[in-house]
Design an enzyme around this catalytic site. Structure first.
Site, PDB file in Angstrom:
ATOM      1  N   ASN A  14       0.878  -1.176   0.000  1.00 44.46           N
ATOM      2  CA  ASN A  14       0.000   0.000   0.000  1.00 44.46           C
ATOM      3  C   ASN A  14       0.910   1.219   0.000  1.00 44.46           C
ATOM      4  O   ASN A  14       1.453   1.593   1.029  1.00 44.46           O
ATOM      5  CB  ASN A  14      -0.905  -0.021   1.242  1.00 44.46           C
ATOM      6  N   LYS A  16       0.097   4.173  -0.332  1.00 46.77           N
ATOM      7  CA  LYS A  16      -0.584   5.371   0.205  1.00 46.77           C
ATOM      8  C   LYS A  16      -0.365   6.537  -0.760  1.00 46.77           C
ATOM      9  O   LYS A  16      -0.308   6.313  -1.966  1.00 46.77           O
ATOM     10  CB  LYS A  16      -0.118   5.650   1.633  1.00 46.77           C
ATOM     11  N   HIS A 101      -9.689   1.376   5.061  1.00 44.76           N
ATOM     12  CA  HIS A 101      -8.407   1.589   5.749  1.00 44.76           C
ATOM     13  C   HIS A 101      -8.628   2.597   6.882  1.00 44.76           C
ATOM     14  O   HIS A 101      -9.423   3.525   6.747  1.00 44.76           O
ATOM     15  CB  HIS A 101      -7.374   2.116   4.754  1.00 44.76           C
ATOM     16  N   GLU A 103      -6.989   5.051   7.835  1.00 47.40           N
ATOM     17  CA  GLU A 103      -6.776   6.456   7.449  1.00 47.40           C
ATOM     18  C   GLU A 103      -8.017   7.023   6.778  1.00 47.40           C
ATOM     19  O   GLU A 103      -8.312   8.206   6.896  1.00 47.40           O
ATOM     20  CB  GLU A 103      -5.531   6.563   6.552  1.00 47.40           C
ATOM     21  N   GLU A 173      -5.480  -4.335  10.849  1.00 48.91           N
ATOM     22  CA  GLU A 173      -4.457  -3.301  10.965  1.00 48.91           C
ATOM     23  C   GLU A 173      -4.708  -2.485  12.233  1.00 48.91           C
ATOM     24  O   GLU A 173      -5.518  -1.549  12.212  1.00 48.91           O
ATOM     25  CB  GLU A 173      -4.502  -2.366   9.755  1.00 48.91           C
ATOM     26  N   GLY A 179       2.439   2.862  10.648  1.00 49.67           N
ATOM     27  CA  GLY A 179       3.390   3.947  10.433  1.00 49.67           C
ATOM     28  C   GLY A 179       4.139   4.374  11.686  1.00 49.67           C
ATOM     29  O   GLY A 179       4.802   5.401  11.700  1.00 49.67           O
ATOM     30  N   SER A 218       3.394  -1.685  10.427  1.00 48.79           N
ATOM     31  CA  SER A 218       4.841  -1.762  10.634  1.00 48.79           C
ATOM     32  C   SER A 218       5.419  -3.134  10.320  1.00 48.79           C
ATOM     33  O   SER A 218       6.343  -3.601  11.000  1.00 48.79           O
ATOM     34  CB  SER A 218       5.204  -1.325  12.060  1.00 48.79           C
TER      35      SER A 218
HETATM   36  P1  13P Z   1       2.932   0.747   7.710  1.00 50.10           P
HETATM   37  O1  13P Z   1       3.442  -0.542   7.153  1.00 50.10           O
HETATM   38  O2  13P Z   1       3.651   1.953   7.181  1.00 50.10           O
HETATM   39  O3  13P Z   1       2.822   0.720   9.186  1.00 50.10           O
HETATM   40  O4  13P Z   1       1.431   0.922   7.139  1.00 50.10           O
HETATM   41  C1  13P Z   1       0.547  -0.131   7.286  1.00 50.10           C
HETATM   42  C2  13P Z   1      -0.667   0.158   6.485  1.00 50.10           C
HETATM   43  O5  13P Z   1      -1.424   1.054   6.795  1.00 50.10           O
HETATM   44  C3  13P Z   1      -0.879  -0.643   5.267  1.00 50.10           C
HETATM   45  O6  13P Z   1      -2.146  -0.423   4.746  1.00 50.10           O
END
Ligand code: 13P
Length: 259
Positions: A14, A16, A101, A103, A173, A179, A218
């Site tokens: 992903n 992003k 997600h 976010e 997640e 992140g 992560s």
């Molecule tokens: P990270 O791997 O940067 O923690 O992000 C995870 C994520 O949100 C994948 O969709």
């Protein structure tokens, strides 16, 4: 062999809102050989911002890599300025879409009802939905992790059932692990995955065993193997570590090694 053959491991990048034409091309050039033919035993996908999906569809057209979006509209078509429908994703050859997600839930106000509609529309248009669920740090500290993720999952299953997730996947997640560099321990993640599979089984006992449940938060080459060794962790949704092709491929190799 750890993986049930009905649950082929699945590793998804992903990106992003990180990409540009040149960087995408360099990533694909670096990864293409390893993503071609049967070089990997796991399923692999890359989810990019909408505008780069045609570039990825073209770039990966002779490889086994799937291409995914990170969102789609909760409406089928019409006067929704700025939105992109699931039908449009299918139209350009996009294979899958991440839905719900954290976010999008927290920054863009997506409710369980909106998420359920997006899963339904993706499925109906032949686009694999990757449904994300996860608890915040406060919810975890209050001991409400299972309650929260089960409610997020049930809101979707009540609307569309298990079938869309059999086509796509479910992703756990934890919001506090995204992140932050703080991954859930493999044991903690496993216990949530097992609980999610139990919820799936309430709707479809047989199907629940075949739904792939991915962990995200992560994930990196250093912790992937331990996560993938867990009974109910069937792959990963990778953010930051997916931006470098070699790091992402190293995670894919950990999934391969778990087969
Ligand atoms: P990270 O791997 O940067 O923690 O992000 C995870 C994520 O949100 C994948 O969709």
């Amino acid at each position: 062999m750890r993986f049930d053959m009905t649950r082929k491991p699945f590793v998804i990048a992903n990106w992003k809102m990180n990409a540009n034409t040149q960087a995408n091309q360099a990533w694909m050039d670096e990864a293409r050989v390893q993503l071609t033919g049967s070089a990997l035993a796991c399923d692999v996908a890359v989810c990019a911002p909408f505008v780069y999906l045609p570039q990825l569809c073209e770039g990966f057209s002779h490889s086994a890599a799937l291409v995914g979006a990170q969102n789609c509209a909760s409406y089928s078509h019409g006067a929704y300025t700025g939105e992109v429908s699931a039908a449009m994703l299918a139209d350009i050859g996009c294979d899958m879409v991440i839905v719900g997600h954290s976010e999008r839930r927290t920054l863009f106000g997506e409710t369980d009802a909106i998420v359920a509609e997006k899963v339904r529309l993706a499925y109906e248009n032949g686009v694999m939905p990757i449904l994300c669920v996860g608890e915040t740090l406060q919810e975890r500290e209050e001991g409400r992790t299972i309650e929260v993720v089960a409610a997020q999952l049930k809101a979707v299953l009540d609307t569309v059932g298990v079938a869309p997730l059999l086509r796509g996947a479910l992703a756990y997640e934890p919001v506090w692990a995204i992140g932050t560099g703080k991954s859930a321990t493999a044991e903690d993640a496993q216990s949530v995955h097992a609980a999610l599979r139990q919820v799936l089984a309430q709707y479809d006992e047989e199907g629940a065993q075949a739904v792939r449940i991915l962990y995200g938060g992560s994930v990196k080459p250093a912790n992937a193997a331990e996560l993938f060794a867990q009974q109910d962790i069937d792959g990963a949704l990778v953010g930051g570590a997916s931006l470098k092709a070699q790091e992402f491929l190293a995670i894919c190799h950990c999934a391969d090694a778990a087969v």
